[in-house]
Design an enzyme around this catalytic site. Structure first.
Site, short mmCIF file in Angstrom:
data_model
loop_
_atom_site.label_atom_id
_atom_site.label_comp_id
_atom_site.label_asym_id
_atom_site.label_seq_id
_atom_site.Cartn_x
_atom_site.Cartn_y
_atom_site.Cartn_z
N PRO A 7 0.83 -1.22 0.00
CA PRO A 7 0.00 0.00 0.00
C PRO A 7 0.85 1.26 0.00
O PRO A 7 1.08 1.87 1.04
CB PRO A 7 -0.77 -0.13 1.31
CG PRO A 7 0.18 -0.85 2.22
CD PRO A 7 0.98 -1.78 1.35
N CYS A 98 6.23 1.99 8.96
CA CYS A 98 7.01 1.53 7.83
C CYS A 98 8.09 2.57 7.58
O CYS A 98 8.06 3.65 8.17
CB CYS A 98 6.12 1.34 6.60
SG CYS A 98 5.39 2.86 5.97
#
Length: 309
Positions: A7, A98
């Site tokens: 994503p 992330c």
């Protein structure tokens, strides 16, 4: 082996998810992260980032799509996860950080990636209303993956996650190679759920598998630059024509949307004509401009084409 589409915020929207999953080889994909602060988000916010919810949470190719939440308040995350479950989300992806700066800059992953006591209730409460919860996370910002992270993963599994997606990189390391695949092996040994290796591309995939023992992967930039990468890995069947067809669909969508270069929309960029499928697709991604802001391309016997084709 299972392959997921990463994503990537600002890049992989509903259009690219549609195009990439049509090429084939992708088992499931994830939305750009939905930021959760201190309140229950309106349904319109979910529809904006996940328009596939109107079609059973699947892309037009039938690929399942998971909803990704990013936040640091476990109670608020659980509340929004419950709403997503009511809307039919098949799985909730909890982003515990992330390497992207926009993900770690505001502490969204802080308590979840470093505190066992915080990540457990967050994941457990989110997993409750939904069928299962998936954890997409990184190691603590600036900390090497070695220090206590398998214990945090075990806490996530105890909370009810169905699988873990691990970057094997810290915030300081960003996306620069090499990733610490040896610590991915430790995570795999510490938990009893499937573990995915979050990879930037498909290069040296065998090395990652040999070092970590992890078969499942989540691919990002590699899939965007080469749309048939997942198909090639899964079926060992490169298909440049599928990439070219995806680029043509992208161009036609751009033409019908009436966008203009410089408007801030990636979708406004048409396809550059080329006999090579990869050259076509890369021209799309690189945002090759039209000859003028008002250029609408031209119509040929083969359909709409940009003016320079």
């Amino acid at each position: 082996m299972r392959i997921a589409l990463a994503p990537m915020e600002g890049l992989v929207d509903e259009l690219l998810r549609d195009l990439l999953t049509r090429v084939g080889g992708i088992d499931w994909c994830v939305t750009e992260f939905v930021r959760v602060c201190d309140r229950l988000l309106p349904v319109a916010q979910f529809e904006k980032l996940a328009p596939e919810l109107r079609h059973g949470w699947r892309t037009r190719a039938g690929t399942p799509m998971h909803l990704q939440l990013l936040g640091s308040d476990p109670a608020c995350l659980a509340e929004n996860a419950a709403l997503a479950a009511e809307l039919g989300a098949p799985a909730i992806d909890l982003n515990f950080g992330c390497p992207a700066k926009t993900s770690t800059a505001r502490g969204a992953d802080g308590c979840c990636s470093t505190s066992r006591n915080c990540c457990m209730p967050s994941s457990a409460r989110c997993a409750g209303p939904c069928r299962r919860c998936a954890g997409d996370r990184q190691d603590a910002p600036g900390v090497r993956p070695a220090r206590g992270r398998p214990g945090v993963r075990r806490a996530l599994v105890e909370g009810g996650v169905a699988h873990l997606v691990v970057h094997a990189r810290t915030k300081v390391e960003g996306y620069r190679p090499p990733a610490s695949w040896e610590w991915l092996a430790r995570v795999r040994e510490a938990v009893a759920v499937p573990v995915y290796a979050n990879r930037k591309s498909g290069r040296r995939r065998i090395g990652c598998r040999e070092i970590s023992g992890v078969e499942d992967v989540m691919l990002g930039c590699g899939l965007v630059s080469r749309p048939d990468l997942a198909r090639q890995i899964a079926m060992r069947a490169p298909d440049a024509r599928s990439s070219r067809r995806a680029g043509v669909r992208y161009s036609r969508w751009c033409a019908s949307s009436g966008g203009a270069p410089g408007s801030g929309s990636r979708r406004a960029t048409p396809l550059a004509g080329s006999s090579s499928g990869w050259a076509c697709w890369r021209a799309v991604i690189r945002r090759r401009p039209r000859c003028s802001p008002n250029c609408a391309g031209r119509t040929t016997a083969g359909g709409w084409m940009p003016c320079w084709a």
